[in-house]
Design an enzyme around this catalytic site. Structure first.
Site, PDB file in Angstrom:
ATOM      1  N   ALA A   9      -7.459  -4.537 -15.264  1.00  0.00           N
ATOM      2  CA  ALA A   9      -7.210  -5.747 -14.512  1.00  0.00           C
ATOM      3  C   ALA A   9      -8.472  -6.406 -14.571  1.00  0.00           C
ATOM      4  O   ALA A   9      -9.573  -6.018 -13.861  1.00  0.00           O
ATOM      5  CB  ALA A   9      -6.751  -5.298 -13.003  1.00  0.00           C
ATOM      6  N   MET A  10      -8.636  -7.516 -15.265  1.00  0.00           N
ATOM      7  CA  MET A  10      -9.667  -8.379 -15.582  1.00  0.00           C
ATOM      8  C   MET A  10      -9.729  -9.809 -14.777  1.00  0.00           C
ATOM      9  O   MET A  10      -8.994 -10.686 -15.379  1.00  0.00           O
ATOM     10  CB  MET A  10     -10.155  -8.427 -17.099  1.00  0.00           C
ATOM     11  CG  MET A  10     -10.389  -7.278 -18.069  1.00  0.00           C
ATOM     12  SD  MET A  10     -10.799  -7.240 -19.469  1.00  0.00           S
ATOM     13  CE  MET A  10     -12.357  -8.139 -19.563  1.00  0.00           C
ATOM     14  N   GLY A  12     -12.223 -11.840 -14.139  1.00  0.00           N
ATOM     15  CA  GLY A  12     -13.154 -12.685 -14.789  1.00  0.00           C
ATOM     16  C   GLY A  12     -14.523 -12.406 -14.090  1.00  0.00           C
ATOM     17  O   GLY A  12     -15.642 -13.199 -14.612  1.00  0.00           O
ATOM     18  N   GLY A  13     -14.820 -11.405 -13.167  1.00  0.00           N
ATOM     19  CA  GLY A  13     -15.854 -11.003 -12.418  1.00  0.00           C
ATOM     20  C   GLY A  13     -16.649  -9.847 -13.102  1.00  0.00           C
ATOM     21  O   GLY A  13     -16.344  -9.197 -13.962  1.00  0.00           O
ATOM     22  N   VAL A  14     -17.774  -9.723 -12.613  1.00  0.00           N
ATOM     23  CA  VAL A  14     -18.655  -8.621 -13.231  1.00  0.00           C
ATOM     24  C   VAL A  14     -18.318  -7.289 -12.884  1.00  0.00           C
ATOM     25  O   VAL A  14     -18.309  -6.383 -13.781  1.00  0.00           O
ATOM     26  CB  VAL A  14     -19.957  -8.848 -12.788  1.00  0.00           C
ATOM     27  CG1 VAL A  14     -20.116  -8.574 -11.145  1.00  0.00           C
ATOM     28  CG2 VAL A  14     -21.104  -7.788 -13.223  1.00  0.00           C
ATOM     29  N   ASP A  15     -17.331  -6.891 -11.842  1.00  0.00           N
ATOM     30  CA  ASP A  15     -17.095  -5.514 -11.641  1.00  0.00           C
ATOM     31  C   ASP A  15     -15.844  -5.256 -12.583  1.00  0.00           C
ATOM     32  O   ASP A  15     -15.837  -4.088 -13.275  1.00  0.00           O
ATOM     33  CB  ASP A  15     -16.234  -5.531 -10.166  1.00  0.00           C
ATOM     34  CG  ASP A  15     -17.475  -5.688  -8.994  1.00  0.00           C
ATOM     35  OD1 ASP A  15     -18.650  -5.224  -9.333  1.00  0.00           O
ATOM     36  OD2 ASP A  15     -16.976  -6.259  -7.986  1.00  0.00           O
ATOM     37  N   SER A  16     -14.976  -6.101 -12.588  1.00  0.00           N
ATOM     38  CA  SER A  16     -13.571  -5.695 -13.853  1.00  0.00           C
ATOM     39  C   SER A  16     -14.242  -5.757 -15.228  1.00  0.00           C
ATOM     40  O   SER A  16     -13.643  -5.007 -15.813  1.00  0.00           O
ATOM     41  CB  SER A  16     -12.549  -6.461 -13.651  1.00  0.00           C
ATOM     42  OG  SER A  16     -12.712  -7.834 -13.642  1.00  0.00           O
ATOM     43  N   MET A  35      -4.354 -11.623 -14.221  1.00  0.00           N
ATOM     44  CA  MET A  35      -3.093 -12.118 -13.517  1.00  0.00           C
ATOM     45  C   MET A  35      -3.507 -13.776 -13.100  1.00  0.00           C
ATOM     46  O   MET A  35      -4.534 -14.110 -12.638  1.00  0.00           O
ATOM     47  CB  MET A  35      -2.839 -11.327 -12.437  1.00  0.00           C
ATOM     48  CG  MET A  35      -2.705  -9.966 -12.696  1.00  0.00           C
ATOM     49  SD  MET A  35      -2.479  -9.390 -11.113  1.00  0.00           S
ATOM     50  CE  MET A  35      -4.061  -8.976 -10.327  1.00  0.00           C
ATOM     51  N   CYS A 102      -1.329  -7.792  -1.461  1.00  0.00           N
ATOM     52  CA  CYS A 102      -1.486  -8.270  -2.675  1.00  0.00           C
ATOM     53  C   CYS A 102      -1.709  -6.862  -3.454  1.00  0.00           C
ATOM     54  O   CYS A 102      -1.207  -6.492  -4.583  1.00  0.00           O
ATOM     55  CB  CYS A 102      -2.863  -9.183  -3.211  1.00  0.00           C
ATOM     56  SG  CYS A 102      -3.087  -9.645  -4.769  1.00  0.00           S
ATOM     57  N   CYS A 200      -8.079 -15.863  -1.920  1.00  0.00           N
ATOM     58  CA  CYS A 200      -7.993 -16.671  -3.412  1.00  0.00           C
ATOM     59  C   CYS A 200      -7.203 -17.714  -3.467  1.00  0.00           C
ATOM     60  O   CYS A 200      -7.600 -18.837  -4.001  1.00  0.00           O
ATOM     61  CB  CYS A 200      -7.584 -15.705  -4.430  1.00  0.00           C
ATOM     62  SG  CYS A 200      -6.003 -15.073  -4.381  1.00  0.00           S
TER      63      CYS A 200
END
Length: 366
Positions: A9-10, A12-16, A35, A102, A200
């Site tokens: 699950a990406m 767009g942040g650094v963690d994923s 998503m 979520c 979000c």
């Protein structure tokens, strides 16, 4: 080498992004997925919405890693399962946590279903939590090792079946020391991207305004009532108040007072003293076991379970005993009185660093 297929699950942040890198390095066959949950208006200066920017960032990382990337349109599913539940709860005078909703219905529900449809063995996210498998084959969900980043509170809905399909590669890593460093070393453009703090779908944090816009009309005004039943003011929407609130009450009193209740049926907000917020126990419904359910039910039948409990994310564990309550609910009785328990909040119970399960608070018991 694993050669197991995992859907990452990406966001767009650094963690994923680092999650995807670590799994690929460990030999997993990775598939990236972002998503699309909302459709906000584009930024007039860039012509892109935040969602579009996040998708572009995730796609850029996937390309750099040489893994496929998919955009999954889950807007309707998200709207139905998260946004509408959130709105309904607020309008009922509750204090919901949309991130927990979520995780249950979207990330480890619809997204996990999509992963299995794509032939993936696992799903992976950038949550700071940890899983392990016990000698008897059952799964355990642990807190993240960095207490400042631990996100296990939000993940109690991961049942045994979901835990068996879930990987958290960031377990044991420090966000600033490790994760951002790895992202920078790999040349990820989002290595220094700021964390998203707000809900979000309500980036400005104005929950009441969002619900009013969605409903097409302002919330109805009503009475603000003191503990003795006297009316001390008027509110412009009960959904603007939550139990324990002290500021922005719209009432001038000689000393600090607090919201002690939100009566949505009568559209009244109740105020009182700090001592009126104290409770010795709570009831909860919609209970989910993350630990093996048959083991937990047997312990309940044997007289109850000693736990550490949290009904707020940043709270320290509170010693308590979990037993069966009336009407199929759970009853959580605390060793020490608790303050400002709000119906609608998630309550999560632990044994040491292991998540046992959680549910939704229905009432505080004085």
């Amino acid at each position: 080498m694993h050669n197991k297929r995992v859907l990452v699950a990406m966001s767009g942040g650094v963690d994923s992004s680092v999650t995807a890198y670590l799994l690929k390095s460990q030999g997993y066959e990775c598939v990236g997925a972002t998503m699309r949950l909302t459709c906000p208006a584009p930024d007039p200066t860039t012509g892109m919405s935040k969602v579009d920017r996040d998708i572009a960032d995730a796609k850029a990382v996937a390309e750099r890693l040489g893994i496929p990337h998919h955009v999954l349109d889950l807007q309707q599913t998200f709207d139905r399962n998260v946004v509408e539940r959130f709105m309904n709860a607020y309008q009922e005078g509750l204090t919901p946590n949309p991130c927990i909703i979520c995780n249950r219905h979207i990330k480890f529900g619809a997204l996990l279903d999509a992963a299995l449809d794509m032939g993936c063995d696992y799903i992976a996210t950038g949550h700071y939590a940890k899983t392990s498998q016990a000698p008897d084959g059952t799964w355990q969900l642990h807190r993240g090792e960095d207490p400042k980043k631990d996100q296990s509170y939000f993940l109690y809905s991961l049942t045994q079946e979901r835990l068996a399909r879930t990987i958290f590669p960031l377990a044991g890593l420090d966000k600033e020391r490790d994760v951002r460093r790895i992202a920078a070393e790999q040349g990820f453009t989002n290595a220094q991207k700021a964390e998203s703090e707000d809900i979000c779908f309500i980036p400005d944090g104005d929950y009441a305004g969002y619900i009013e816009r969605r409903c097409g009309h302002p919330a109805a005004p009503g009475d603000i009532v003191w503990r003795d039943g006297s009316v001390v003011g008027r509110h412009n929407g009960a959904l603007r108040y939550t139990i324990g609130q002290r500021k922005g009450l719209g009432v001038a009193m000689a000393h600090p007072v607090y919201v002690t209740g939100v009566d949505a049926a009568n559209n009244t907000v109740h105020l009182g003293e700090a001592e009126d917020l104290a409770a010795t126990a709570l009831t909860a419904n919609d209970w989910i076991w993350s630990a093996p359910a048959d083991h937990m039910e047997a312990e309940l039948d044997a007289g109850g379970i000693r736990v550490g409990a949290k009904y707020r994310y940043r709270q320290k564990d509170q010693a308590a005993t979990l037993t069966r309550g009336a009407g199929g609910q759970m009853l959580l009785t605390f060793d020490e009185p608790q303050r400002a328990i709000a119906p609608g909040q998630a309550v999560v119970v632990y044994r040491g660093d292991i998540v046992l399960g959680g549910g939704t608070v229905t009432a505080a018991i004085k």
